[in-house]
Design a protein around this motif. Structure first.
Motif, PDB file in Angstrom:
ATOM      1  N   MET A   6      30.756  -5.937  22.199  1.00 53.69           N
ATOM      2  CA  MET A   6      29.797  -4.845  22.368  1.00 53.69           C
ATOM      3  C   MET A   6      28.389  -5.396  22.193  1.00 53.69           C
ATOM      4  N   THR A   7      27.514  -4.998  23.062  1.00 54.42           N
ATOM      5  CA  THR A   7      26.125  -5.411  22.954  1.00 54.42           C
ATOM      6  C   THR A   7      25.259  -4.198  22.689  1.00 54.42           C
ATOM      7  N   GLY A   8      24.069  -4.438  22.358  1.00 50.60           N
ATOM      8  CA  GLY A   8      23.125  -3.359  22.086  1.00 50.60           C
ATOM      9  C   GLY A   8      21.947  -3.915  21.340  1.00 50.60           C
ATOM     10  N   PRO A   9      21.028  -3.053  20.947  1.00 49.55           N
ATOM     11  CA  PRO A   9      19.843  -3.545  20.258  1.00 49.55           C
ATOM     12  C   PRO A   9      20.198  -4.172  18.915  1.00 49.55           C
ATOM     13  N   ARG A  10      19.433  -5.149  18.560  1.00 50.66           N
ATOM     14  CA  ARG A  10      19.579  -5.809  17.259  1.00 50.66           C
ATOM     15  C   ARG A  10      18.917  -4.938  16.197  1.00 50.66           C
ATOM     16  N   LEU A  11      19.535  -4.856  15.008  1.00 47.21           N
ATOM     17  CA  LEU A  11      18.985  -4.097  13.896  1.00 47.21           C
ATOM     18  C   LEU A  11      18.209  -5.030  12.984  1.00 47.21           C
ATOM     19  N   ARG A  12      16.959  -4.646  12.680  1.00 44.10           N
ATOM     20  CA  ARG A  12      16.118  -5.453  11.784  1.00 44.10           C
ATOM     21  C   ARG A  12      15.647  -4.594  10.618  1.00 44.10           C
ATOM     22  N   THR A  13      15.689  -5.166   9.437  1.00 50.83           N
ATOM     23  CA  THR A  13      15.253  -4.462   8.233  1.00 50.83           C
ATOM     24  C   THR A  13      14.155  -5.227   7.509  1.00 50.83           C
ATOM     25  N   ASP A  14      13.524  -6.161   8.177  1.00 51.25           N
ATOM     26  CA  ASP A  14      12.552  -7.051   7.533  1.00 51.25           C
ATOM     27  C   ASP A  14      11.093  -6.650   7.757  1.00 51.25           C
ATOM     28  N   LEU A  15      10.846  -5.404   8.135  1.00 56.15           N
ATOM     29  CA  LEU A  15       9.477  -4.956   8.368  1.00 56.15           C
ATOM     30  C   LEU A  15       9.012  -4.076   7.209  1.00 56.15           C
ATOM     31  N   VAL A  16       7.775  -4.283   6.783  1.00 51.21           N
ATOM     32  CA  VAL A  16       7.145  -3.408   5.796  1.00 51.21           C
ATOM     33  C   VAL A  16       5.914  -2.763   6.429  1.00 51.21           C
ATOM     34  N   LEU A  17       5.623  -1.577   5.949  1.00 52.06           N
ATOM     35  CA  LEU A  17       4.479  -0.797   6.412  1.00 52.06           C
ATOM     36  C   LEU A  17       3.757  -0.291   5.175  1.00 52.06           C
ATOM     37  N   ALA A  18       2.443  -0.337   5.185  1.00 54.36           N
ATOM     38  CA  ALA A  18       1.670   0.229   4.082  1.00 54.36           C
ATOM     39  C   ALA A  18       0.543   1.074   4.649  1.00 54.36           C
ATOM     40  N   VAL A  19       0.543   2.356   4.274  1.00 55.90           N
ATOM     41  CA  VAL A  19      -0.598   3.207   4.589  1.00 55.90           C
ATOM     42  C   VAL A  19      -1.557   3.082   3.410  1.00 55.90           C
ATOM     43  N   VAL A  20      -2.796   2.782   3.731  1.00 56.47           N
ATOM     44  CA  VAL A  20      -3.824   2.539   2.717  1.00 56.47           C
ATOM     45  C   VAL A  20      -4.790   3.713   2.743  1.00 56.47           C
ATOM     46  N   TYR A  21      -5.114   4.221   1.548  1.00 55.01           N
ATOM     47  CA  TYR A  21      -6.057   5.330   1.473  1.00 55.01           C
ATOM     48  C   TYR A  21      -7.108   5.059   0.412  1.00 55.01           C
ATOM     49  N   ARG A  22      -8.184   5.791   0.537  1.00 56.37           N
ATOM     50  CA  ARG A  22      -9.159   5.881  -0.551  1.00 56.37           C
ATOM     51  C   ARG A  22      -9.304   7.370  -0.855  1.00 56.37           C
ATOM     52  N   ALA A  23      -9.580   7.666  -2.095  1.00 53.13           N
ATOM     53  CA  ALA A  23      -9.457   9.040  -2.559  1.00 53.13           C
ATOM     54  C   ALA A  23     -10.693   9.906  -2.379  1.00 53.13           C
ATOM     55  N   SER A  24     -11.865   9.318  -2.341  1.00 48.38           N
ATOM     56  CA  SER A  24     -13.062  10.141  -2.436  1.00 48.38           C
ATOM     57  C   SER A  24     -14.070   9.811  -1.341  1.00 48.38           C
ATOM     58  N   PRO A  25     -14.065  10.537  -0.232  1.00 47.15           N
ATOM     59  CA  PRO A  25     -13.123  11.553   0.190  1.00 47.15           C
ATOM     60  C   PRO A  25     -11.834  10.914   0.709  1.00 47.15           C
ATOM     61  N   LEU A  26     -10.764  11.714   0.843  1.00 49.32           N
ATOM     62  CA  LEU A  26      -9.480  11.190   1.292  1.00 49.32           C
ATOM     63  C   LEU A  26      -9.586  10.709   2.730  1.00 49.32           C
ATOM     64  N   ARG A  27      -9.350   9.401   2.876  1.00 48.84           N
ATOM     65  CA  ARG A  27      -9.371   8.761   4.194  1.00 48.84           C
ATOM     66  C   ARG A  27      -8.276   7.718   4.249  1.00 48.84           C
ATOM     67  N   TRP A  28      -7.802   7.452   5.453  1.00 43.84           N
ATOM     68  CA  TRP A  28      -6.734   6.485   5.706  1.00 43.84           C
ATOM     69  C   TRP A  28      -7.303   5.305   6.490  1.00 43.84           C
ATOM     70  N   LEU A  29      -6.871   4.119   6.152  1.00 45.72           N
ATOM     71  CA  LEU A  29      -7.383   2.909   6.793  1.00 45.72           C
ATOM     72  C   LEU A  29      -6.514   2.502   7.976  1.00 45.72           C
ATOM     73  N   GLN A  30      -7.165   2.127   9.049  1.00 43.02           N
ATOM     74  CA  GLN A  30      -6.495   1.554  10.205  1.00 43.02           C
ATOM     75  C   GLN A  30      -7.232   0.289  10.621  1.00 43.02           C
ATOM     76  N   MET A  31      -6.466  -0.664  11.165  1.00 43.05           N
ATOM     77  CA  MET A  31      -7.040  -1.881  11.723  1.00 43.05           C
ATOM     78  C   MET A  31      -6.711  -1.940  13.213  1.00 43.05           C
ATOM     79  N   ARG A  32      -7.598  -2.581  13.969  1.00 42.31           N
ATOM     80  CA  ARG A  32      -7.355  -2.752  15.403  1.00 42.31           C
ATOM     81  C   ARG A  32      -6.813  -4.148  15.654  1.00 42.31           C
ATOM     82  N   ARG A  33      -5.687  -4.207  16.347  1.00 40.25           N
ATOM     83  CA  ARG A  33      -5.046  -5.487  16.644  1.00 40.25           C
ATOM     84  C   ARG A  33      -5.929  -6.317  17.575  1.00 40.25           C
TER      85      ARG A  33
END
Length: 162
Positions: free
Chosen positions: A1-28
């Motif tokens: 049987m074939t199909g997509p490979r399963l990967r569990t080696d990715l991490v994600l972090a949403v970064v915020y600052r509190a005052s005022p509440l904002r979320w950080l994004q980076m451009r690739r």
């Protein structure tokens, strides 16, 4: 049987600052994955290296991608949800461990060569600025369990410095 490979080696972090509440994004500045190529905006993402835990990997990625370490890293929490997503090329399903990082007020990223710009996104605009469902799910979970004083907040807290 074939199909997509399963990967569990990715991490994600949403970064915020509190005052005022904002979320950080980076451009690739460059690849490597479909949807995260040049010009795409996203939170911190990276792979767990040999011998690392997911928490070790996210601390390393925060430092490498943003210079977010030491006193600038004001808090770190694991999220309970595992955020799945599929990429047709390279035919892989990812189960991403997710984290929330609080940046000290006034923190300014120091980007590595993977990124060419950064921006703080107002919390009210996060639903329009985070394109991928698994990234927005992490923001929503952070709002619900980390940004408010809930019993889960302390149980999810991890040492930001290892």
């Amino acid at each position: 049987m074939t199909g997509p490979r399963l990967r569990t080696d990715l991490v994600l972090a949403v970064v915020y600052r509190a005052s005022p509440l904002r979320w950080l994004q980076m451009r690739r500045a460059r690849g490597p994955m479909a949807g995260t190529g040049p010009g795409s905006w996203h939170p911190v993402m990276g792979h767990v290296e040999e011998g690392e835990t997911a928490a070790d990997a996210v601390r390393r990625e925060l430092g490498e991608e943003l210079g977010l370490a030491g006193g600038a890293l004001a808090g770190l929490w694991q999220l309970d949800g595992v955020h799945p997503f599929f990429l047709a090329t390279p035919d892989e399903v990812y189960l991403s461990s997710a984290f929330v990082a609080r940046a000290a007020d006034g923190f300014k990223p120091s980007l590595n060569d993977e990124h060419d710009a950064w921006r703080w996104v107002d919390d009210a605009d996060a639903g329009h600025r985070f394109v991928w469902p698994f990234q927005l799910a992490a923001v929503e979970e952070a709002r619900r369990y980390v940004l408010r004083p809930t019993p889960a907040r302390e149980m999810l807290r991890i040492d930001p410095h290892g």
